[in-house]
Design a protein around this motif. Structure first.
Motif, short mmCIF file in Angstrom:
data_model
loop_
_atom_site.label_atom_id
_atom_site.label_comp_id
_atom_site.label_asym_id
_atom_site.label_seq_id
_atom_site.Cartn_x
_atom_site.Cartn_y
_atom_site.Cartn_z
N PHE A 210 0.83 -1.19 0.00
CA PHE A 210 0.00 0.00 0.00
C PHE A 210 0.87 1.25 0.00
N THR A 211 1.86 1.29 0.87
CA THR A 211 2.72 2.47 0.96
C THR A 211 3.46 2.69 -0.36
N ALA A 212 3.95 1.60 -0.98
CA ALA A 212 4.64 1.74 -2.26
C ALA A 212 3.69 2.21 -3.35
N ASP A 213 2.49 1.63 -3.38
CA ASP A 213 1.51 2.00 -4.42
C ASP A 213 0.99 3.42 -4.24
N MET A 214 1.10 3.96 -3.04
CA MET A 214 0.61 5.30 -2.76
C MET A 214 1.62 6.39 -3.13
N ALA A 215 2.80 6.04 -3.58
CA ALA A 215 3.82 7.03 -3.90
C ALA A 215 3.28 8.05 -4.91
N GLY A 216 3.32 9.32 -4.53
CA GLY A 216 2.85 10.38 -5.40
C GLY A 216 1.34 10.52 -5.48
N ARG A 217 0.62 9.78 -4.68
CA ARG A 217 -0.85 9.83 -4.71
C ARG A 217 -1.39 10.51 -3.47
N ASP A 218 -2.62 10.98 -3.58
CA ASP A 218 -3.29 11.70 -2.49
C ASP A 218 -4.13 10.73 -1.67
N PRO A 219 -3.82 10.55 -0.38
CA PRO A 219 -4.63 9.63 0.42
C PRO A 219 -6.09 10.03 0.50
N PHE A 220 -6.39 11.33 0.36
CA PHE A 220 -7.79 11.76 0.44
C PHE A 220 -8.58 11.40 -0.82
N THR A 221 -7.86 10.96 -1.84
CA THR A 221 -8.51 10.38 -3.01
C THR A 221 -8.48 8.86 -2.96
N GLU A 222 -7.32 8.31 -2.62
CA GLU A 222 -7.10 6.86 -2.77
C GLU A 222 -7.73 6.03 -1.65
N VAL A 223 -7.70 6.50 -0.42
CA VAL A 223 -8.31 5.72 0.67
C VAL A 223 -9.82 5.61 0.47
N PRO A 224 -10.54 6.70 0.17
CA PRO A 224 -11.97 6.54 -0.14
C PRO A 224 -12.22 5.63 -1.34
N ARG A 225 -11.33 5.64 -2.33
CA ARG A 225 -11.50 4.76 -3.48
C ARG A 225 -11.39 3.30 -3.07
N LEU A 226 -10.44 3.00 -2.20
CA LEU A 226 -10.30 1.63 -1.70
C LEU A 226 -11.52 1.22 -0.88
N LEU A 227 -11.98 2.10 -0.01
CA LEU A 227 -13.16 1.79 0.80
C LEU A 227 -14.40 1.60 -0.07
N ALA A 228 -14.54 2.41 -1.12
CA ALA A 228 -15.67 2.27 -2.03
C ALA A 228 -15.62 0.94 -2.77
N ALA A 229 -14.41 0.50 -3.14
CA ALA A 229 -14.27 -0.79 -3.81
C ALA A 229 -14.69 -1.94 -2.89
N LEU A 230 -14.33 -1.84 -1.61
CA LEU A 230 -14.74 -2.86 -0.64
C LEU A 230 -16.24 -2.87 -0.45
N THR A 231 -16.85 -1.69 -0.40
CA THR A 231 -18.31 -1.59 -0.28
C THR A 231 -18.99 -2.23 -1.48
N ALA A 232 -18.47 -1.98 -2.68
CA ALA A 232 -19.05 -2.56 -3.89
C ALA A 232 -18.96 -4.08 -3.87
N LEU A 233 -17.86 -4.62 -3.36
CA LEU A 233 -17.69 -6.07 -3.30
C LEU A 233 -18.73 -6.71 -2.37
#
Length: 270
Positions: A210-233
């Motif tokens: 997760f930390t490696a994949d987050m390089a250069g990314r905004d947690p305020f975009t990516e963490v909600p995206r991950l949570l939304a993916a889990l909700t969809a599943l």
């Protein structure tokens, strides 16, 4: 699903929690770990009590401290973790109920106590361990693979082991680790996430991938995206759940005879 980030970086940790993760894990476990995991390429942290205190000051998220496996040092580690503000202590490499009972006595209600089931002894004793007043139970796949002398990290997720432990646990249950949608290697993270949702996993960890994949990314975009993916599943129809399960088994590479075998009852150790 609650997400816990392994970090001692105050700003990064605070941002990930503010973006939607539940809390932080500070990791003190290293006694015997380098020897146990020699050549395995696993992560061994060197976090300190000072790190725990700093992370307590940095975030209001739930703060977990993984101490070392049970030993003569446990009483002191429990006292320090409580003093530095841990909401919960995580006891790794559990083998006996006596270790857990003694640690509960040492904690004495000052914070929560969770355990990691990552030895075959603990797998056998899962039902007994789950009768203790624990705040959470997590199946650690890396050390369980080593304890079993296996070369297949995800085998417990397809041979019935994790499913059987899950059925015996009433506390919040965790297994595996997650990264961003589209990440994960050699098993795609999306398939692992689907498997955790299928099992009814209550929490998981965000670690190196997760930390490696987050390089250069905004947690305020990516963490909600991950949570939304889990909700969809969680709302996927049964046919999709079965199809993803089959793809996960294929990606893991364990034979269909193992994956399709009935879940064995966990034998009591002699």
């Amino acid at each position: 699903m609650d997400l816990y980030l392994f970090t001692v970086d105050e700003r990064w940790g605070a941002d990930v929690v503010a973006a939607g993760a539940t809390g932080i894990v500070v990791d003190w476990e290293r006694r015997g770990k380098a020897r146990r995991q020699l050549g395995e390429g696993t992560q061994i942290n060197a976090d300190t009590p000072g790190d725990l205190a700093r992370m307590r000051a940095a975030t209001d998220g739930r703060l977990l401290c993984r101490i070392n496996g049970f030993g003569a040092w446990t009483a002191a580690e429990v006292d320090v973790a409580v003093g530095c503000g841990a909401d919960e202590i995580m006891l790794p490499m559990v083998r006996t109920t006596a270790e857990v009972d003694r640690t509960l006595e040492l904690v004495a209600g000052r914070c929560g106590l969770g355990i990691l089931i990552e030895t075959q002894d603990a797998v056998h004793r899962a039902a007994e361990l789950a009768r203790r007043p624990l705040t959470r139970i997590y199946v650690g796949l890396n050390d369980l693979r080593i304890d079993r002398r296996s070369d297949q990290l995800f085998r417990p997720l397809v041979d019935g082991t994790v499913e059987d432990v899950r059925a015996r646990v009433t506390q919040p249950f965790g297994v595996g680790g997650l990264t961003l949608p589209g990440g994960g290697f050699p098993v795609p993270g999306d398939l692992l996430a689907a498997e955790l949702v299928r099992l009814g996993t209550d929490f998981s960890f965000l670690r190196r991938s997760f930390t490696a994949d987050m390089a250069g990314r905004d947690p305020f975009t990516e963490v909600p995206r991950l949570l939304a993916a889990l909700t969809a599943l969680r709302s996927a129809p049964p046919a999709e759940v079965a199809e993803r399960r089959a793809r996960f088994v294929a990606a893991v590479g364990v034979g269909q005879d193992v994956a399709a075998a009935p879940v064995p009852a966990l034998a009591r150790p002699a």
